[in-house]
Scaffold this motif. Sequence first.
Motif, PDB file in Angstrom:
ATOM      1  N   ALA A 139      -5.677  -3.487  -5.744  1.00  0.00           N
ATOM      2  CA  ALA A 139      -5.854  -3.981  -7.120  1.00  0.00           C
ATOM      3  C   ALA A 139      -4.991  -3.157  -8.081  1.00  0.00           C
ATOM      4  O   ALA A 139      -4.335  -3.703  -8.975  1.00  0.00           O
ATOM      5  N   ALA A 140      -4.969  -1.828  -7.880  1.00  0.00           N
ATOM      6  CA  ALA A 140      -4.179  -0.956  -8.764  1.00  0.00           C
ATOM      7  C   ALA A 140      -2.686  -1.240  -8.612  1.00  0.00           C
ATOM      8  O   ALA A 140      -1.935  -1.230  -9.594  1.00  0.00           O
ATOM      9  N   ALA A 141      -2.247  -1.520  -7.364  1.00  0.00           N
ATOM     10  CA  ALA A 141      -0.824  -1.812  -7.136  1.00  0.00           C
ATOM     11  C   ALA A 141      -0.438  -3.110  -7.845  1.00  0.00           C
ATOM     12  O   ALA A 141       0.623  -3.188  -8.475  1.00  0.00           O
ATOM     13  N   VAL A 142      -1.305  -4.116  -7.758  1.00  0.00           N
ATOM     14  CA  VAL A 142      -1.006  -5.393  -8.417  1.00  0.00           C
ATOM     15  C   VAL A 142      -0.975  -5.192  -9.939  1.00  0.00           C
ATOM     16  O   VAL A 142      -0.092  -5.710 -10.627  1.00  0.00           O
ATOM     17  N   ARG A 143      -1.911  -4.390 -10.467  1.00  0.00           N
ATOM     18  CA  ARG A 143      -1.930  -4.129 -11.923  1.00  0.00           C
ATOM     19  C   ARG A 143      -0.657  -3.407 -12.349  1.00  0.00           C
ATOM     20  O   ARG A 143      -0.045  -3.739 -13.352  1.00  0.00           O
ATOM     21  N   SER A 144      -0.256  -2.404 -11.568  1.00  0.00           N
ATOM     22  CA  SER A 144       0.934  -1.624 -11.924  1.00  0.00           C
ATOM     23  C   SER A 144       2.179  -2.514 -11.888  1.00  0.00           C
ATOM     24  O   SER A 144       3.055  -2.437 -12.759  1.00  0.00           O
ATOM     25  N   TRP A 145       2.251  -3.399 -10.882  1.00  0.00           N
ATOM     26  CA  TRP A 145       3.357  -4.361 -10.796  1.00  0.00           C
ATOM     27  C   TRP A 145       3.349  -5.283 -12.022  1.00  0.00           C
ATOM     28  O   TRP A 145       4.387  -5.536 -12.630  1.00  0.00           O
ATOM     29  N   GLY A 146       2.141  -5.737 -12.399  1.00  0.00           N
ATOM     30  CA  GLY A 146       2.007  -6.634 -13.555  1.00  0.00           C
ATOM     31  C   GLY A 146       2.442  -5.962 -14.855  1.00  0.00           C
ATOM     32  O   GLY A 146       2.914  -6.631 -15.773  1.00  0.00           O
ATOM     33  N   ARG A 147       2.289  -4.624 -14.934  1.00  0.00           N
ATOM     34  CA  ARG A 147       2.754  -3.908 -16.134  1.00  0.00           C
ATOM     35  C   ARG A 147       4.271  -3.769 -16.130  1.00  0.00           C
ATOM     36  O   ARG A 147       4.891  -3.666 -17.163  1.00  0.00           O
TER      37      ARG A 147
ATOM     38  N   HIS B  32      14.413 -11.618  -5.898  1.00  0.00           N
ATOM     39  CA  HIS B  32      14.122 -10.529  -4.964  1.00  0.00           C
ATOM     40  C   HIS B  32      13.520  -9.301  -5.655  1.00  0.00           C
ATOM     41  O   HIS B  32      12.534  -8.734  -5.197  1.00  0.00           O
ATOM     42  N   ALA B  33      14.101  -8.897  -6.784  1.00  0.00           N
ATOM     43  CA  ALA B  33      13.638  -7.663  -7.448  1.00  0.00           C
ATOM     44  C   ALA B  33      12.151  -7.751  -7.808  1.00  0.00           C
ATOM     45  O   ALA B  33      11.431  -6.743  -7.746  1.00  0.00           O
ATOM     46  N   VAL B  34      11.691  -8.931  -8.147  1.00  0.00           N
ATOM     47  CA  VAL B  34      10.293  -9.107  -8.563  1.00  0.00           C
ATOM     48  C   VAL B  34       9.348  -8.915  -7.369  1.00  0.00           C
ATOM     49  O   VAL B  34       8.349  -8.199  -7.448  1.00  0.00           O
ATOM     50  N   GLY B  35       9.703  -9.544  -6.233  1.00  0.00           N
ATOM     51  CA  GLY B  35       8.876  -9.362  -5.034  1.00  0.00           C
ATOM     52  C   GLY B  35       8.981  -7.942  -4.506  1.00  0.00           C
ATOM     53  O   GLY B  35       7.975  -7.330  -4.125  1.00  0.00           O
ATOM     54  N   HIS B  36      10.197  -7.401  -4.525  1.00  0.00           N
ATOM     55  CA  HIS B  36      10.443  -6.056  -3.990  1.00  0.00           C
ATOM     56  C   HIS B  36       9.567  -5.013  -4.701  1.00  0.00           C
ATOM     57  O   HIS B  36       9.047  -4.098  -4.069  1.00  0.00           O
ATOM     58  N   ALA B  37       9.413  -5.174  -6.007  1.00  0.00           N
ATOM     59  CA  ALA B  37       8.640  -4.193  -6.781  1.00  0.00           C
ATOM     60  C   ALA B  37       7.173  -4.168  -6.354  1.00  0.00           C
ATOM     61  O   ALA B  37       6.516  -3.134  -6.441  1.00  0.00           O
ATOM     62  N   LEU B  38       6.649  -5.296  -5.874  1.00  0.00           N
ATOM     63  CA  LEU B  38       5.278  -5.268  -5.353  1.00  0.00           C
ATOM     64  C   LEU B  38       5.280  -4.786  -3.896  1.00  0.00           C
ATOM     65  O   LEU B  38       4.409  -4.002  -3.490  1.00  0.00           O
ATOM     66  N   ALA B  39       6.299  -5.222  -3.125  1.00  0.00           N
ATOM     67  CA  ALA B  39       6.360  -4.822  -1.715  1.00  0.00           C
ATOM     68  C   ALA B  39       6.383  -3.289  -1.574  1.00  0.00           C
ATOM     69  O   ALA B  39       5.704  -2.730  -0.710  1.00  0.00           O
ATOM     70  N   THR B  40       7.148  -2.591  -2.435  1.00  0.00           N
ATOM     71  CA  THR B  40       7.211  -1.125  -2.320  1.00  0.00           C
ATOM     72  C   THR B  40       5.875  -0.496  -2.696  1.00  0.00           C
ATOM     73  O   THR B  40       5.437   0.469  -2.080  1.00  0.00           O
ATOM     74  N   ARG B  41       5.220  -1.069  -3.723  1.00  0.00           N
ATOM     75  CA  ARG B  41       3.916  -0.516  -4.125  1.00  0.00           C
ATOM     76  C   ARG B  41       2.901  -0.677  -2.982  1.00  0.00           C
ATOM     77  O   ARG B  41       2.082   0.210  -2.736  1.00  0.00           O
ATOM     78  N   LEU B  42       2.951  -1.816  -2.271  1.00  0.00           N
ATOM     79  CA  LEU B  42       2.016  -2.036  -1.163  1.00  0.00           C
ATOM     80  C   LEU B  42       2.386  -1.175   0.042  1.00  0.00           C
ATOM     81  O   LEU B  42       1.512  -0.690   0.764  1.00  0.00           O
ATOM     82  N   LYS B  43       3.690  -0.956   0.234  1.00  0.00           N
ATOM     83  CA  LYS B  43       4.122  -0.134   1.361  1.00  0.00           C
ATOM     84  C   LYS B  43       3.609   1.299   1.200  1.00  0.00           C
ATOM     85  O   LYS B  43       3.261   1.953   2.177  1.00  0.00           O
ATOM     86  N   ARG B  44       3.530   1.762  -0.038  1.00  0.00           N
ATOM     87  CA  ARG B  44       2.990   3.118  -0.257  1.00  0.00           C
ATOM     88  C   ARG B  44       1.540   3.209   0.219  1.00  0.00           C
ATOM     89  O   ARG B  44       1.104   4.254   0.705  1.00  0.00           O
ATOM     90  N   ILE B  45       0.789   2.113   0.065  1.00  0.00           N
ATOM     91  CA  ILE B  45      -0.610   2.112   0.520  1.00  0.00           C
ATOM     92  C   ILE B  45      -0.645   2.175   2.051  1.00  0.00           C
ATOM     93  O   ILE B  45      -1.376   2.975   2.634  1.00  0.00           O
ATOM     94  N   THR B  46       0.186   1.343   2.712  1.00  0.00           N
ATOM     95  CA  THR B  46       0.244   1.364   4.186  1.00  0.00           C
ATOM     96  C   THR B  46       0.655   2.754   4.662  1.00  0.00           C
ATOM     97  O   THR B  46       0.032   3.320   5.567  1.00  0.00           O
ATOM     98  N   ASP B  47       1.702   3.308   4.056  1.00  0.00           N
ATOM     99  CA  ASP B  47       2.191   4.623   4.478  1.00  0.00           C
ATOM    100  C   ASP B  47       1.100   5.692   4.341  1.00  0.00           C
ATOM    101  O   ASP B  47       0.941   6.545   5.210  1.00  0.00           O
ATOM    102  N   ALA B  48       0.348   5.618   3.238  1.00  0.00           N
ATOM    103  CA  ALA B  48      -0.704   6.620   3.015  1.00  0.00           C
ATOM    104  C   ALA B  48      -1.809   6.474   4.062  1.00  0.00           C
ATOM    105  O   ALA B  48      -2.351   7.468   4.554  1.00  0.00           O
TER     106      ALA B  48
END
Length: 212
Positions: free
Chosen positions: A10-18, A55-71
């Motif tokens: 939820a936080a990643a989606v909010r941050s992307w939305g900002r 691409h840039a729009v999707g990429h910005a969410l993909a990286t935020r979600l990847k940080r969650i997977t990596d963690a």
Amino acid sequence: MDRTLEDRVAAAVRSWGRWVPRWQPGDSRARTRPCRLCLGSPLLRHAGLDADVPHAVGHALATRLKRITDAEVASYTDRNLPTLSAELSHAEDRARVAYRPQEGLDPEFEGLPLDPEPEPGAPFLFTIEGLARQSARDVPAPPPLSEEAKAALRTEIRLADECGQHATTLISRALDGHQQEIRGVLARYVEPQVQALLADLQRELDFPPLSG
Ligand SMILES: [Zn+2]
């Protein structure tokens, strides 16, 4: 720091939305190579960002979600996979000395090419990727692993991979609850800009600028 995975999605989606309101169509360089993070990403599919979205729009969410997977994978590895943990901390010690231009970037820039596309016949004097490769070579290699350690490492890498796949499944499920929010952001900030761009192109086709 004990937030659930759902909270972090939820936080990643909010941050992307900002971030999205700051996106502009001209911001991203055209790419000739497909992006390894975004191409065929199940997470972008669940987010509804896998088609007809710049691409840039999707990429910005993909990286935020990847940080969650990596963690998730990092914390599982720390707790359960001693051989892999030791290898990674060796690698980290070595990398600390090396130049790592990919690190510490904002999520919008993570995973994108560091250097402009090369032009045939016009080589660069140096590239950022070249500098990073050079400095990694200056760091000595760790001592070789025993056969048992290699076997343990292979098993642990497989387990870490499974943990990553499991995290991806959970994140996908969590994303299903945010599709409406994501569609709202696209409709408000992205689609009008894409429509304006298409209208400009159409005008140029209808009334080509006079040359001379
Ligand atoms: Zn991408």
